[in-house]
Design a protein around this motif. Structure first.
Motif, PDB file in Angstrom:
ATOM      1  N   VAL B 136       0.811  -1.212   0.000  1.00  0.00           N
ATOM      2  CA  VAL B 136       0.000   0.000   0.000  1.00  0.00           C
ATOM      3  C   VAL B 136       0.853   1.275   0.000  1.00  0.00           C
ATOM      4  N   VAL B 137       2.009   1.253   0.667  1.00  0.00           N
ATOM      5  CA  VAL B 137       2.821   2.480   0.627  1.00  0.00           C
ATOM      6  C   VAL B 137       3.373   2.729  -0.775  1.00  0.00           C
ATOM      7  N   ILE B 141       3.032   6.028  -3.084  1.00  0.00           N
ATOM      8  CA  ILE B 141       4.111   6.734  -3.776  1.00  0.00           C
ATOM      9  C   ILE B 141       3.751   6.927  -5.251  1.00  0.00           C
ATOM     10  N   LYS B 144       1.101   9.570  -5.543  1.00  0.00           N
ATOM     11  CA  LYS B 144       1.642  10.888  -5.207  1.00  0.00           C
ATOM     12  C   LYS B 144       2.372  11.476  -6.411  1.00  0.00           C
ATOM     13  N   PHE B 250      -3.681   4.735   7.509  1.00  0.00           N
ATOM     14  CA  PHE B 250      -2.544   5.509   7.993  1.00  0.00           C
ATOM     15  C   PHE B 250      -1.481   5.652   6.907  1.00  0.00           C
ATOM     16  N   ASP B 251      -1.111   4.514   6.310  1.00  0.00           N
ATOM     17  CA  ASP B 251      -0.005   4.485   5.354  1.00  0.00           C
ATOM     18  C   ASP B 251      -0.170   5.507   4.229  1.00  0.00           C
ATOM     19  N   TYR B 254       0.341   9.016   5.443  1.00  0.00           N
ATOM     20  CA  TYR B 254       1.765   9.261   5.729  1.00  0.00           C
ATOM     21  C   TYR B 254       2.518   9.548   4.432  1.00  0.00           C
ATOM     22  N   VAL B 255       2.252   8.743   3.416  1.00  0.00           N
ATOM     23  CA  VAL B 255       3.020   8.862   2.182  1.00  0.00           C
ATOM     24  C   VAL B 255       2.545  10.022   1.325  1.00  0.00           C
ATOM     25  N   SER B 269      -6.046   7.986  12.813  1.00  0.00           N
ATOM     26  CA  SER B 269      -4.815   7.256  13.117  1.00  0.00           C
ATOM     27  C   SER B 269      -3.587   8.135  12.860  1.00  0.00           C
ATOM     28  N   TYR B 273      -0.844   9.067  15.645  1.00  0.00           N
ATOM     29  CA  TYR B 273       0.589   8.967  15.348  1.00  0.00           C
ATOM     30  C   TYR B 273       1.290  10.280  15.703  1.00  0.00           C
TER      31      TYR B 273
END
Lengths: 294, 314
Positions: B136-137, B141, B144, B250-251, B254-255, B269, B273
């Motif tokens: 998933v991250v 990317i 993005k 979350f992931d 974050y990314v 979440s 964090y």
């Protein structure tokens, strides 16, 4: 007749749009990885590479800048982190395959018991194992960090292996219990009558029949461990244990990243799970059929 | 008949009856065989939860390491009463509702397409596994990079098609930024939903449709009265998975967005964090973690109940 043709054409168009949505992002990464930043950072970006090059891959793998990079401004230290993708991939592999092995061994034995034996506390322990998975990962982040710290495991493969096993095991047990539940019992009973022990029955008779289910469980476990990010992020500090997602994210979320380099590193990272998924395709879909389809 | 049917439908969630009732040595084998699994799970479920209770009910701020007075429910109350919690809660609800609706819609429609004969559908049945296989991250990317405001390929595509007049700053706009997260989420998780729905569709007996067709039923009626009842259990499971999954996302945050712009994509979440790792307030972080866990557990229980009712009355 004409109406049917129109419908067919429309359906093909829908399929192509779907294909573009699904594959477009991956193809664009592949495309970016064979170009250089000076072509990517243009308006509009070059979709058809003018001079496709493997220099990004060469740089990521050999860690020495190829000639074409001399006049390209690099994103400095942050892009440099993309260069540690190979050791990170190695960590990812060690962690994910160890997790898969442990989860399969421990999970299959437990699942077989749940599927076949009646004993006091059976339903209770099963419910306990399953509900433990409902606790969101972020909710136990601090305590898990403390446990790993006290065990002296921070920044090691073992830390990630232990945590991932605990997180993935409930799913494996649930999945395999389902799978074992669908097996015909006659063969096992014959084996038991012939004097096989329960464990012997599991090993010699059941395991060969359920190999597809085990393969699917292995695929799910491997993917889960390979993809995990949050815990990998704060349980590791150095390249001794950092996994591919951590290294790639550290590279890619910076503003001055070299996107060509990051794409090459990203492609290297997603190729193994993609191959894995394609090879195990039958098992995975059949596994889902058992888990969800019936 | 109805009983058997309900048991079959509940299959994925409850434990069937085992035949063997072991005595003596076998009884020992049963316990021994589940012991390793229980130990692993207990170490990372019981202890952490107990520890979190302690953290949440005491003052634990890492910038003040030796002062841990008992504070009862103060952390929880402070978190619940804070403006940021309400903001993050609302954002999370909107996000979760959007991804649940989109992923289910994607699953149902795309699975119908995949179930068609022909080479394109056959190709897509394989291709659809790819987003599922990509971590998933990595998906984050990739998206993005696609949504990049200055050099992104999506802006270039939309401008060249004449759909937008000039480049859009996807991540700088508080309405578009959550949308990018939803799109990336659907790309990553929609395929799994489609594969699961497809597996269910393939289990529907063909002759049901044929007789519906002969009886002059419309395509919609066939979907409503044949397909949907078959899909229902799968859709309910997807509903649970996606609600919980959306709630703890979350992931991707974050990314892709880092919670921004402002707090437009600051989901719960992410908020937890930030509380833990940026503001180093373990007490509040744990309190918040508890609230998240309580909500997801509550939701799952409601859904499981729904599933049971569903199984009993269908």
């Amino acid at each position: 007749m004409i109406r049917q043709r129109l419908i067919d054409a429309g359906m093909t168009a829908v399929g192509l749009v779907l294909a573009l949505f699904i594959l477009g992002p991956i193809l664009w990464m592949l495309d970016s990885s064979v170009q250089l930043d000076r072509d990517l950072f243009t308006v509009p970006p070059r979709v058809i590479p003018q001079q496709p090059t493997l220099d990004n891959y060469r740089y990521v793998i050999t860690r020495t800048p190829p000639k074409s990079y001399e006049r390209v401004t690099m994103g400095g230290r942050v892009s440099g982190e993309a260069l540690s993708i190979l050791p990170a991939l190695r960590n990812s592999f060690i962690v994910a395959s160890s997790v898969t092995a442990v989860v399969l061994a421990v999970g299959a034995v437990a699942a077989y018991t749940y599927a076949r034996l009646q004993f006091a506390g059976r339903d209770l322990t099963y419910a306990f194992i399953l509900t433990s998975r409902l606790i969101p990962a972020i909710s136990v982040a601090i305590p898990v960090f403390v446990i790993i710290d006290r065990l002296g495991l921070l920044d090691s493969h073992l830390a990630l292996i232990v945590v991932y096993v605990a997180f993935i095991l409930p799913f494996t047990i649930w999945f395999l219990t389902q799978y074992f539940g669908y097996l015909p019992r006659d063969i096992e009973e014959a084996a038991l009558l012939d004097g096989c022990t329960r464990f012997g029955t599991l090993r010699r008779v059941v395991v060969p029949i359920v190999a597809p289910g085990l393969a699917a469980a292995a695929a799910f476990a491997f993917m889960g461990a390979y993809s995990e990010f949050l815990y990998a992020l704060f349980l590791t500090r150095t390249i001794a244990a950092k996994t591919a997602p951590v290294v790639l994210v550290a590279t890619a979320i910076n503003f001055d990243v070299s996107f060509a380099l990051a794409s090459a590193a990203l492609i290297l990272t997603i190729v193994p799970p993609i191959i894995f998924a394609l090879v195990f395709r039958k098992f995975i879909t059949r596994g889902m059929l058992v888990g969800f389809g019936r | 008949m109805a009983r058997a049917n309900s048991r079959q439908r509940l299959g994925p969630l409850i434990l069937g009856r085992a035949t063997a009732r072991p005595r003596g040595r076998l009884q020992w084998y049963a316990y021994l065989s589940i012991l390793p699994a229980l130990c692993f799970v207990a170490l990372f479920a019981v202890y952490p939860v107990a520890f979190s209770v302690r953290l949440a009910t005491h003052r634990y701020v890492l910038t003040d390491p030796h002062n841990h007075p008992f504070e009862g429910l103060r952390n929880v109350a402070e978190v619940l009463g804070s403006y940021y919690f309400r903001r993050a809660g609302l954002t999370t609800l909107t996000f979760t509702a959007s991804v649940v609706a989109s992923v289910l819609a994607f699953g149902v429609t795309v699975s119908h397409y995949l179930n068609r004969p022909g080479r394109l559908a056959g190709f897509l049945r394989v291709a659809i596994l790819l987003p599922w296989a990509i971590p998933v991250v990595m998906a984050g990317i990739i998206w993005k990079w696609i949504f990049n405001g200055n050099y992104g390929v999506l802006n270039a595509l939309l401008v060249s098609l004449g759909l937008i007049p000039s480049y859009v700053s996807w991540f700088g706009n508080p309405i578009l930024a959550p949308l990018t997260l939803v799109i990336a989420h659907v790309w990553k998780w929609g395929p799994l939903a489609a594969i699961m729905c497809l597996a269910t569709l393939q289990a529907v007996p063909r002759d049901l449709y044929e007789s519906a067709h002969i009886d002059g039923g419309s395509g919609w009626a066939a979907f409503r009265y044949i397909t949907l009842p078959f899909l229902r259990p799968t859709l309910l499971i997807l509903l649970i998975l996606e609600t919980v999954g959306g709630f703890v996302t979350f992931d991707l945050v974050y990314v892709m967005t880092g919670g921004g712009p402002g707090d437009a994509t600051s989901l719960l979440s992410w908020f937890a964090y930030a509380e833990i790792f940026r503001f180093l307030d373990l007490g509040k972080g744990a309190a918040l973690a508890f609230i998240i866990a309580a909500v997801t557990l509550g939701l799952s229980l409601v859904y499981v109940r729904l599933l049971r009712l569903e199984a009993l009355y269908s």
